[in-house]
Design an enzyme around this catalytic site. Structure first.
Site, PDB file in Angstrom:
ATOM      1  N   LYS A  36     -43.836  60.387 100.734  1.00  0.00           N
ATOM      2  CA  LYS A  36     -43.876  61.697 101.391  1.00  0.00           C
ATOM      3  C   LYS A  36     -45.280  62.006 101.887  1.00  0.00           C
ATOM      4  O   LYS A  36     -45.487  62.380 103.034  1.00  0.00           O
ATOM      5  CB  LYS A  36     -43.449  62.803 100.410  1.00  0.00           C
ATOM      6  N   THR A  37     -46.234  61.864 100.975  1.00  0.00           N
ATOM      7  CA  THR A  37     -47.606  62.180 101.354  1.00  0.00           C
ATOM      8  C   THR A  37     -48.099  61.191 102.414  1.00  0.00           C
ATOM      9  O   THR A  37     -48.823  61.555 103.326  1.00  0.00           O
ATOM     10  CB  THR A  37     -48.518  62.176 100.115  1.00  0.00           C
ATOM     11  N   ASP A 226     -47.481  69.997 101.857  1.00  0.00           N
ATOM     12  CA  ASP A 226     -47.090  68.974 100.873  1.00  0.00           C
ATOM     13  C   ASP A 226     -46.751  69.677  99.553  1.00  0.00           C
ATOM     14  O   ASP A 226     -47.182  70.808  99.323  1.00  0.00           O
ATOM     15  CB  ASP A 226     -48.240  67.972 100.657  1.00  0.00           C
ATOM     16  N   GLU A 227     -45.982  69.025  98.691  1.00  0.00           N
ATOM     17  CA  GLU A 227     -45.624  69.590  97.381  1.00  0.00           C
ATOM     18  C   GLU A 227     -45.018  70.990  97.539  1.00  0.00           C
ATOM     19  O   GLU A 227     -45.314  71.905  96.761  1.00  0.00           O
ATOM     20  CB  GLU A 227     -46.858  69.670  96.463  1.00  0.00           C
ATOM     21  N   GLN A 257     -39.932  67.693  90.936  1.00  0.00           N
ATOM     22  CA  GLN A 257     -41.321  67.703  90.462  1.00  0.00           C
ATOM     23  C   GLN A 257     -41.893  69.120  90.413  1.00  0.00           C
ATOM     24  O   GLN A 257     -43.102  69.302  90.390  1.00  0.00           O
ATOM     25  CB  GLN A 257     -42.189  66.810  91.343  1.00  0.00           C
ATOM     26  N   ARG A 604     -46.053  58.599  87.761  1.00  0.00           N
ATOM     27  CA  ARG A 604     -47.435  58.332  88.179  1.00  0.00           C
ATOM     28  C   ARG A 604     -47.768  56.857  88.027  1.00  0.00           C
ATOM     29  O   ARG A 604     -48.755  56.371  88.562  1.00  0.00           O
ATOM     30  CB  ARG A 604     -48.463  59.136  87.348  1.00  0.00           C
TER      31      ARG A 604
HETATM   32  P1  ATP Z   1     -45.295  61.889  94.958  1.00  0.00           P
HETATM   33  O1  ATP Z   1     -43.866  62.281  94.779  1.00  0.00           O
HETATM   34  O2  ATP Z   1     -45.889  61.354  93.729  1.00  0.00           O
HETATM   35  O3  ATP Z   1     -46.100  62.933  95.640  1.00  0.00           O
HETATM   36  P2  ATP Z   1     -45.087  60.570  97.492  1.00  0.00           P
HETATM   37  O4  ATP Z   1     -43.656  60.630  97.849  1.00  0.00           O
HETATM   38  O5  ATP Z   1     -45.985  61.534  98.134  1.00  0.00           O
HETATM   39  O6  ATP Z   1     -45.257  60.600  95.925  1.00  0.00           O
HETATM   40  P3  ATP Z   1     -46.941  58.605  98.379  1.00  0.00           P
HETATM   41  O7  ATP Z   1     -48.016  59.018  97.477  1.00  0.00           O
HETATM   42  O8  ATP Z   1     -47.054  58.951  99.812  1.00  0.00           O
HETATM   43  O9  ATP Z   1     -45.543  59.093  97.800  1.00  0.00           O
HETATM   44  O10 ATP Z   1     -46.700  57.034  98.309  1.00  0.00           O
HETATM   45  C1  ATP Z   1     -46.604  56.356  97.063  1.00  0.00           C
HETATM   46  C2  ATP Z   1     -47.147  54.950  97.212  1.00  0.00           C
HETATM   47  O11 ATP Z   1     -46.270  54.184  98.032  1.00  0.00           O
HETATM   48  C3  ATP Z   1     -48.494  54.919  97.898  1.00  0.00           C
HETATM   49  O12 ATP Z   1     -49.283  53.939  97.275  1.00  0.00           O
HETATM   50  C4  ATP Z   1     -48.162  54.525  99.322  1.00  0.00           C
HETATM   51  O13 ATP Z   1     -49.234  53.851  99.942  1.00  0.00           O
HETATM   52  C5  ATP Z   1     -46.966  53.614  99.140  1.00  0.00           C
HETATM   53  N1  ATP Z   1     -46.093  53.629 100.323  1.00  0.00           N
HETATM   54  C6  ATP Z   1     -45.494  54.688 100.872  1.00  0.00           C
HETATM   55  N2  ATP Z   1     -44.751  54.344 101.940  1.00  0.00           N
HETATM   56  C7  ATP Z   1     -44.869  53.003 102.086  1.00  0.00           C
HETATM   57  C8  ATP Z   1     -44.347  52.033 103.004  1.00  0.00           C
HETATM   58  N3  ATP Z   1     -43.533  52.375 103.993  1.00  0.00           N
HETATM   59  N4  ATP Z   1     -44.702  50.737 102.817  1.00  0.00           N
HETATM   60  C9  ATP Z   1     -45.517  50.392 101.810  1.00  0.00           C
HETATM   61  N5  ATP Z   1     -46.047  51.242 100.903  1.00  0.00           N
HETATM   62  C10 ATP Z   1     -45.734  52.541 101.034  1.00  0.00           C
HETATM   63 MG    MG Z   2     -47.135  63.121  97.352  1.00  0.00          MG
END
Ligand code: ATP
Ligand code: MG
Length: 728
Positions: A36-37, A226-227, A257, A604
């Site tokens: 997402k982020t 975000d969040e 979350q 995490r």
């Molecule tokens: P959270 O719910 O903890 O906030 P999130 O959904 O925001 O997590 P991110 O932090 O954006 O997730 O990504 C988690 C990990 O996955 C990061 O290390 C990111 O670089 C990797 N990642 C995300 N998308 C891809 C992708 N398409 N290919 C490879 N790696 C990815």
């Molecule tokens: Mg995130």
């Protein structure tokens, strides 16, 4: 490859859609670690590089400073360092920007002061003093809660802007209201804004000065959040309001979350986004990139137990990785040392210290972990907090102990006026001169000066006598006994109690507990000298080693949105996680939120996840500790156990959890006016309910007395109407 291709490479289909759907109202709902982020930061870079937008026209907010910093870094990596990214910020950070520009609309200077929680407590300390109240009336936490409650409506701002008096209620909250008004007056005098004010002032100005609102609405072409699950209605209203001109609002989040409900987060804002904005597009992502399947399964499995949620399972293509581990220790130092040993083992296998995060629910848990890490020479830092042995209250207690043994000047200076004995700077300077002249310690100088002191200086004599008495006592009683006497007789406990900061009392209890544990290990032979020698290791720390390569310690709340290769969730003990106080205050809802916290902690971890807990006494309840109820919710084939968890503890834990659940779900919710009968006989009538103390106020007809009786007490039943009439 051109920049745009670089931004879009490595995105999956859903992420690509999120990034390139730049116009309109767009929502991304997805689980932990689904990118997402990543999508949000890529989208930001795409707006800058692909659409040629200026960074000053894009607002990008998230919940914590850490997360905002992380977001800024990620954007920098994709879109370069040269733009001004200051609108990638928190809600509060954005409000500060608005107010620095426009607060003069309500006659405040642009250079207003921002108060953090510590500043709030400083003001409250003053207010408590002036009103003659202590934490026996209510703690700072309760006062701050009341202040926040009063500030939940913007009425007080109208009073400030129009110079009107703030109303005080005459009801049960009379005293709290007085605190509120005094607090507000002190704030105004210093043009100081606390965190609630930041958003309130901003909204108030937007609501009352259309020109200001328009300016900001026109400025922000794109808004990203975000969040979002942790946004409060006011925060969400702020971005909603700002998006009404250009109509581009992009929100991402994961309802599972939500960990700030206790502070007003409303996950419904995200869940019902499509109802509020019927033309909104929704993008769902369910592939997890960050964790191994073993970790993810554990998270999925735990969160499924929540009743209030939308079901969504995450999948991952990562290789299975190692098993998640549960470690049960005989006592807390064994728990800490086991973690330290595991880190050392993995560092030998070419991992860095910075690959490890140790998470906990409550700050005081860090004590045992810190001690173990120091013992084993593992570098660490505490994120968003202070090292245990550097906390003020801990230093105070240890300084008394040191003064008793060593009579050194540093300890003397620290405690001579803690708690206050009315000995000012001049007095201390005088002592210092005597000490230099006679080449003696400050304590000896004070002793020397005593006979010449006027009777008004009784504090000094009392202090000398106290320390002398402790010196005698130290050979007669245990270290823990002495600590207790020091806390009671010097007035330290009373001071911290009056101060109303519960965390400090918790930390002191944690310290006392750790001493008792040492004594038990040592069969009662621990001397004060030995103890101080042992503790010196933790207090005179060499902090010079590499700043970057360190194990990170932090609360789960601080860890949100971040990821680490190795994660230890320590203190996974019932009463800590889920937290005893939260359950007491918010019942079943708190349990769900604590379960989400556990989910956040698990997700995490990238490569390995450990949960650890230990036997001993829970200082809040005084009962034996047992593993978290959440541990028993996990199927045992989802993790491996190290250390032996005795069957008796499992049985005892389950019985205890069952009992608490019954209490939580107990249907006995009485109302004012109900007549109740007691198991031991007799009847009473509920004349009021005190939600803050969680007690019914009951009038007992027979003995003509009124008593508080706690909610959920099983010893009484409601008397049905009919019986009542018969009685009368
Ligand atoms: P959270 O719910 O903890 O906030 P999130 O959904 O925001 O997590 P991110 O932090 O954006 O997730 O990504 C988690 C990990 O996955 C990061 O290390 C990111 O670089 C990797 N990642 C995300 N998308 C891809 C992708 N398409 N290919 C490879 N790696 C990815
Ligand atoms: Mg995130």
């Amino acid at each position: 490859m051109n920049t745009i291709d670089k931004i879009l490479e490595n995105l999956n289909g859903q992420q690509l859609k999120a990034v390139t759907t730049t116009e309109g109202y767009v929502r991304v709902i997805a689980g932990a670690g689904s990118g997402k982020t990543k999508a949000l930061t890529s989208r930001y870079a795409y707006l800058v590089e692909g659409l040629g937008m200026d960074a000053s026209n894009i607002l990008c907010v998230t919940f914590t400073n850490k997360a905002a910093g992380e977001m800024r870094n990620r954007v920098k990596r994709i879109a370069g360092n040269e733009n001004d990214y200051s609108y990638i910020t928190t809600y509060h950070g954005f409000c500060v920007k608005v107010l620095r520009e426009d607060i003069n609309k309500i006659q405040y200077p642009r250079q207003f002061v921002i108060m953090d929680v510590e500043d709030q407590k400083t003001v409250l300390r003053d207010v408590y003093g002036e009103l003659g109240i202590t934490s026996k009336n209510f703690t700072f936490k309760q006062a701050i809660k009341h202040i926040e409650m009063r500030k939940s409506s913007l009425d007080y701002l109208e009073c400030i802007a129009e110079n009107k008096e703030i109303p005080i209620s005459n009801g049960a909250d009379y005293l709290l209201d007085k605190v509120f008004v005094k607090y507000l007056q002190k704030q105004q005098r210093n043009f100081a804004l606390d965190f609630s004010d930041l958003i309130n002032f901003t909204l108030y100005i937007f609501d009352n000065h259309a020109d200001v609102l328009e300016k900001w609405q026109n400025r922000m072409y794109y808004i990203q959040v975000d969040e979002t699950q942790d946004s409060s209605p006011k925060q969400f209203y702020l971005v909603d309001l700002l998006s009404r001109v250009h109509k581009n609002l992009f929100v991402v989040g994961d309802p599972d979350q939500t960990i700030y409900e206790w502070r007003g987060a409303k996950p419904e804002l995200l869940v019902d986004f499509d109802k509020q904005f019927p033309r909104a597009q929704t993008i769902v992502m369910n592939q997890n990139y960050s964790s191994t399947p073993n970790i993810l399964n554990l998270g999925n499995h735990i969160i499924k137990n929540n009743k209030i949620r939308i079901d969504k399972d995450m999948v991952t293509a990562n290789s299975p990785g190692v098993d998640a581990v549960h470690y049960h220790a005989k006592n807390d130092s064994e728990e800490g040392l086991w973690i330290a040993a595991e880190i050392k083992r993995l560092v030998k296998e070419n991992n860095k210290y910075s690959d490890f995060a140790i998470l906990y629910r409550a700050n005081h848990v860090s004590r045992v972990i810190e001690q173990s890490l120091i013992k084993e020479g593992i570098p660490y830092s505490v994120w968003g907090g202070i090292r245990f042995f550097e906390r003020r209250e801990i230093k105070d207690v240890l300084s008394y102990l040191r003064l008793v043994v060593f009579g050194d000047d540093l300890s003397f200076l620290r405690v001579i006026n803690t708690p206050s004995r009315g000995l000012g700077k001049m007095f201390i300077d005088d002592i210092k001169q005597i000490a230099t002249r006679c080449d003696i310690s400050l304590f000896e100088a004070l002793e020397k000066k005593l006979p010449t002191l006027p009777p008004g200086r009784r504090g000094a004599a009392k202090f000398v006598n106290l320390i002398k008495a402790f010196r005698k006592r130290k050979d007669e009683i245990s270290v823990s006994g002495l600590v207790k006497e020091i806390l009671d007789n010097t007035g330290l406990t009373a001071m911290y109690r009056a101060d109303g900061d519960e965390d400090r009392l918790d930390n002191i209890k944690e310290l006392q507990n750790s001493i008792i544990n040492l004594e038990n290990d040592d069969a009662g032979k621990l001397t004060l000298e030995n103890y101080l020698q042992e503790i010196a290791l933790y207090t005179d720390m060499d902090l010079d080693n590499d700043k970057n390569d360190r194990v990170k310690l932090m609360t789960i709340h601080t860890a949100k949105g971040l990821e680490f290769p190795y994660v230890f969730l320590c203190g996974f003990t019932d009463g800590v996680l889920p937290g005893y106080m939260s359950i007491k205050e918010r019942g079943e809802r708190a349990i769900e939120e604590e379960r989400r916290l556990t989910y956040v902690a698990i997700t995490r971890a990238e490569k390995a996840f450990y949960m650890t807990e230990s036997e001993g006494l829970n200082f809040r309840t005084g009962m034996s500790k047992h593993p978290s109820r959440f541990l028993f919710e996990i199927r045992e084939n989802l993790y491996v156990r190290q250390g032996i968890l005795p069957v008796e503890i499992i049985i005892q834990a389950k019985a205890q959890i069952h009992l608490e659940n019954e209490k939580l779900n107990s249907p006995q919710i009485y109302e004012v006016g109900d007549v109740v009968s007691f198991n031991i006989g007799g009847e009473g009538k509920i004349i009021a309910k005190d939600d803050r103390r969680r007690v019914y106020i009951i009038e007992l007809g027979k003995i003509n007395s009124v008593r508080p009786i706690r909610y959920g007490w099983q010893g009484m039943k409601k008397v049905e109407k009919q019986a009542m009439t018969n009685d009368q």
